[in-house]
Enzyme design. Structure first.
Site, PDB file in Angstrom:
ATOM      1  N   LYS A 202      -1.859  -4.467  15.947  1.00 10.77           N
ATOM      2  CA  LYS A 202      -2.482  -3.298  15.278  1.00 10.77           C
ATOM      3  C   LYS A 202      -3.325  -2.472  16.251  1.00 10.77           C
ATOM      4  O   LYS A 202      -3.196  -1.076  16.072  1.00 10.77           O
ATOM      5  CB  LYS A 202      -2.971  -3.681  14.077  1.00 10.77           C
ATOM      6  CG  LYS A 202      -2.391  -4.138  12.635  1.00 10.77           C
ATOM      7  CD  LYS A 202      -1.384  -3.183  12.208  1.00 10.77           C
ATOM      8  CE  LYS A 202      -1.865  -1.750  11.476  1.00 10.77           C
ATOM      9  NZ  LYS A 202      -0.850  -0.887  10.949  1.00 10.77           N
TER      10      LYS A 202
ATOM     11  N   THR B  67      12.112  -4.892   4.867  1.00 15.88           N
ATOM     12  CA  THR B  67      11.824  -6.548   5.324  1.00 15.88           C
ATOM     13  C   THR B  67      11.606  -7.212   4.120  1.00 15.88           C
ATOM     14  O   THR B  67      11.757  -6.879   2.940  1.00 15.88           O
ATOM     15  CB  THR B  67      10.594  -6.609   6.234  1.00 15.88           C
ATOM     16  OG1 THR B  67       9.510  -6.393   5.385  1.00 15.88           O
ATOM     17  CG2 THR B  67      10.703  -5.687   7.420  1.00 15.88           C
TER      18      THR B  67
ATOM     19  N   THR C 153      -6.144  -0.940  10.232  1.00 14.04           N
ATOM     20  CA  THR C 153      -7.096  -2.164   9.589  1.00 14.04           C
ATOM     21  C   THR C 153      -8.348  -2.282  10.318  1.00 14.04           C
ATOM     22  O   THR C 153      -8.581  -2.189  11.485  1.00 14.04           O
ATOM     23  CB  THR C 153      -6.313  -3.558   9.627  1.00 14.04           C
ATOM     24  OG1 THR C 153      -7.131  -4.564   9.292  1.00 14.04           O
ATOM     25  CG2 THR C 153      -5.695  -3.756  11.113  1.00 14.04           C
ATOM     26  N   ASP C 154      -9.273  -2.952   9.607  1.00 13.49           N
ATOM     27  CA  ASP C 154     -10.697  -3.335  10.071  1.00 13.49           C
ATOM     28  C   ASP C 154     -10.545  -4.481  11.044  1.00 13.49           C
ATOM     29  O   ASP C 154     -11.403  -4.723  11.822  1.00 13.49           O
ATOM     30  CB  ASP C 154     -11.695  -3.639   9.231  1.00 13.49           C
ATOM     31  CG  ASP C 154     -11.222  -4.664   8.102  1.00 13.49           C
ATOM     32  OD1 ASP C 154     -10.209  -5.421   8.154  1.00 13.49           O
ATOM     33  OD2 ASP C 154     -11.941  -5.040   7.168  1.00 13.49           O
ATOM     34  N   GLU C 155      -9.388  -5.424  11.039  1.00 14.80           N
ATOM     35  CA  GLU C 155      -9.154  -6.497  11.950  1.00 14.80           C
ATOM     36  C   GLU C 155      -9.210  -6.182  13.362  1.00 14.80           C
ATOM     37  O   GLU C 155      -9.571  -6.972  14.134  1.00 14.80           O
ATOM     38  CB  GLU C 155      -8.020  -7.146  11.430  1.00 14.80           C
ATOM     39  CG  GLU C 155      -7.944  -7.497   9.969  1.00 14.80           C
ATOM     40  CD  GLU C 155      -7.274  -8.857   9.676  1.00 14.80           C
ATOM     41  OE1 GLU C 155      -6.640  -9.454  10.632  1.00 14.80           O
ATOM     42  OE2 GLU C 155      -6.786  -8.947   8.356  1.00 14.80           O
TER      43      GLU C 155
ATOM     44  N   PRO D 110      -5.042 -22.617  -2.844  1.00 12.34           N
ATOM     45  CA  PRO D 110      -5.230 -22.871  -1.542  1.00 12.34           C
ATOM     46  C   PRO D 110      -6.411 -22.310  -0.899  1.00 12.34           C
ATOM     47  O   PRO D 110      -6.135 -21.168  -0.627  1.00 12.34           O
ATOM     48  CB  PRO D 110      -4.083 -23.124  -0.656  1.00 12.34           C
ATOM     49  CG  PRO D 110      -3.197 -21.870  -1.530  1.00 12.34           C
ATOM     50  CD  PRO D 110      -3.642 -21.749  -2.785  1.00 12.34           C
TER      51      PRO D 110
ATOM     52  N   TYR E 199      -1.561 -10.666  14.859  1.00 16.37           N
ATOM     53  CA  TYR E 199      -1.419  -9.331  13.866  1.00 16.37           C
ATOM     54  C   TYR E 199      -2.306  -8.406  14.196  1.00 16.37           C
ATOM     55  O   TYR E 199      -2.056  -7.250  14.539  1.00 16.37           O
ATOM     56  CB  TYR E 199      -1.644  -9.829  12.374  1.00 16.37           C
ATOM     57  CG  TYR E 199      -1.892  -8.714  11.795  1.00 16.37           C
ATOM     58  CD1 TYR E 199      -0.828  -7.564  11.397  1.00 16.37           C
ATOM     59  CD2 TYR E 199      -3.287  -8.529  11.176  1.00 16.37           C
ATOM     60  CE1 TYR E 199      -1.367  -6.436  10.381  1.00 16.37           C
ATOM     61  CE2 TYR E 199      -3.550  -7.249  10.342  1.00 16.37           C
ATOM     62  CZ  TYR E 199      -2.619  -6.405   9.769  1.00 16.37           C
ATOM     63  OH  TYR E 199      -2.983  -5.408   9.285  1.00 16.37           O
TER      64      TYR E 199
ATOM     65  N   TYR F  18      -8.528 -21.990   2.553  1.00 16.67           N
ATOM     66  CA  TYR F  18      -8.782 -22.530   4.033  1.00 16.67           C
ATOM     67  C   TYR F  18     -10.208 -22.801   4.229  1.00 16.67           C
ATOM     68  O   TYR F  18     -11.168 -22.126   4.046  1.00 16.67           O
ATOM     69  CB  TYR F  18      -8.413 -21.162   4.855  1.00 16.67           C
ATOM     70  CG  TYR F  18      -6.516 -20.684   4.749  1.00 16.67           C
ATOM     71  CD1 TYR F  18      -5.727 -21.638   4.026  1.00 16.67           C
ATOM     72  CD2 TYR F  18      -6.540 -19.488   5.337  1.00 16.67           C
ATOM     73  CE1 TYR F  18      -4.652 -20.742   3.947  1.00 16.67           C
ATOM     74  CE2 TYR F  18      -5.065 -19.141   5.241  1.00 16.67           C
ATOM     75  CZ  TYR F  18      -4.091 -19.791   4.444  1.00 16.67           C
ATOM     76  OH  TYR F  18      -2.862 -19.125   4.230  1.00 16.67           O
TER      77      TYR F  18
ATOM     78  N   ILE G 248       0.920  -1.375  -0.242  1.00 15.15           N
ATOM     79  CA  ILE G 248       0.032  -0.031   0.031  1.00 15.15           C
ATOM     80  C   ILE G 248       0.854   1.233  -0.031  1.00 15.15           C
ATOM     81  O   ILE G 248       0.545   2.228  -0.743  1.00 15.15           O
ATOM     82  CB  ILE G 248      -1.008  -0.098   1.289  1.00 15.15           C
ATOM     83  CG1 ILE G 248      -1.861  -1.340   1.215  1.00 15.15           C
ATOM     84  CG2 ILE G 248      -1.718   1.282   1.091  1.00 15.15           C
ATOM     85  CD1 ILE G 248      -2.508  -1.334   2.358  1.00 15.15           C
TER      86      ILE G 248
END
Ligand code: NAD
Ligand code: DAU
Length: 353
Positions: free
Chosen positions: A163, A35, A133-135, A214, A159, A216, A12
């Protein structure tokens, strides 16, 4: 005038820097630790620009950040830098605490000192914008209302917990010290330069490589997708017009189940780059073990940023996802450069042979 962006070599952040330099005359100091997720190739088009200064610096290095601030005297700091991949946070949470919590704290400390020593007019104009984030709001059931800014924080992964911690620190620096902060909480992004560890670029890459796609669990988890350039335009709007101390949810009202997203990708690939054997890429879809603690549904209520700041996304999911597939098809060299070396060992660790 100058802004300082952290994490500007990531997905982003690099889109933000490229758009910023294309759209106005103001310089950018781009601070990134580089990183595995940071990639200077994303910035190839602006590396020679005299309005773009790149510094390989960790946001946790307070002294180096202080030097950059006194040398370049930015009017704003925009903090994109983070460890961002949920699956990696499950395998190794320490780096997430180090960068997302401690790093943000050190950056806030450097920003506070710099801001407190500015002259009155500059001090009034200074902004610290934190990209989140919305998380942080946790997981919704199928019938819950989308996340509003007033929802309780209920992070479920290392994570999202890291945040959430950083958001709380940013909030506290406003309430305690008066630091002029703004926070954005955005839903899932997709688009150019997305690292192929995340669902959409991973599936485009695997499809073209003839590998399994994949999924999940049952693939019915819902994410709310926003084209990355729309996230960048929202951040610019909040930077210029956001009310100090406020948080703004950013999203495009695009809830999709993971399986449907991957089927859409397959259909676009079938059309633009058909398999030699004539079969659909969807035959590569493979259900795999679920992510531990997998959040079932995210959805953003974006009415605050729409009504208060007049922001709207430019892309629909259909237009954005097509642009994204086209971008990956025409940037296969970028993909092959980022999918060698360390990437291979991550895929081995996460998905096995
Ligand atoms: P990314 O992983 O692609 O990029 C992160 C960048 O930060 C990389 O360039 C990396 O080198 C840099 N970085 C990491 N640790 C650093 C440190 N200690 N010091 C300096 N630089 C460091 O992440 P992204 O997807 O571009 O996300 C950017 C920000 O947006 C993150 O804060 C993330 O939490 C947030 N966000 C992401 C999404 C999404 O869907 N990707 C959605 C909402 C919010
Ligand atoms: O909601 C915003 C968040 O979106 C950001 O804060 C994060 O930085 C970003 O990584 C993203 O998190 P997700 O976990 O939602 O994104 P990811 O692309 O990893 O996964 C999207 C969905 O797809 C999720 O439900 C898990 C699923 N998935 C993912 C991978 C990598 C799969 O089914 N298979 C996979 O191989």
């Amino acid at each position: 005038m100058t802004i300082l962006v952290t994490g500007g070599a990531g997905f982003i952040g690099s889109n933000f820097v490229l758009d910023w330099l294309a759209e106005n005359n103001e310089a950018v100091i781009n601070v990134d630790k580089l990183t595995y997720a940071g990639n200077l190739q994303n910035l190839e088009g602006v590396m020679a620009s005299n309005r773009h200064v790149f510094a390989r610096v960790d946001i946790g290095d307070g002294a180096a950040i202080a030097d950059l601030l006194t040398t370049h005297r930015p009017r704003a700091i925009l903090n994109f830098a983070a460890e961002s991949h949920v699956d990696r946070s499950i395998h190794g949470p320490a780096a997430f605490i180090e960068t997302n919590v401690v790093g943000t704290f050190r950056l806030l400390e450097a920003a506070r000192k710099y801001w407190s020593e500015l002259e009155e007019t500059e001090r009034q104009q200074f902004r610290f914008l934190h990209v989140s984030t919305d998380e942080v709001y946790g997981s919704l059931s199928a019938t819950d209302e989308p996340f509003r800014e007033t929802n309780r924080y209920e992070p479920n992964s290392p994570y999202s917990a890291s945040k959430a911690s950083s958001d709380h620190l940013v909030r506290a620096y406003h309430h305690t010290y008066g630091l002029p902060v703004l926070t954005t909480n955005c839903s899932n992004n997709y688009g150019p330069y997305h690292f192929p560890e995340k669902l959409i670029p991973l599936c485009i890459h695997n499809a073209l490589a003839g590998k399994p796609l994949p999924i999940y669990g049952d693939g019915q988890q819902i994410r709310d997708w926003l084209y990355v350039k729309d996230h960048c335009s929202a951040i610019r709007r909040v930077l210029e017009q956001g009310r100090l101390g406020e948080t703004y949810n950013v999203g495009g009202w695009n809830e999709k189940a993971n399986l449907d997203v991957v089927k859409t990708l397959c259909a676009i690939l079938d059309e633009l780059s058909p398999r030699k054997d004539g079969a659909s890429y969807s035959s590569q879809i493979t259900f795999v073990k679920d992510r531990p603690g997998h959040d079932r549904r995210y959805a953003i209520d974006a009415r605050k940023i729409e009504q208060e700041l007049g922001w709207k996304p430019a892309e629909t999911f259909e237009s954005g996802i097509r642009k994204t597939v086209e971008w990956y098809l025409s940037h296969q060299e970028w993909v092959s450069n980022v999918t060698s070396g360390a990437y291979q060992s991550w895929v081995g660790q996460q998905y096995g042979a």
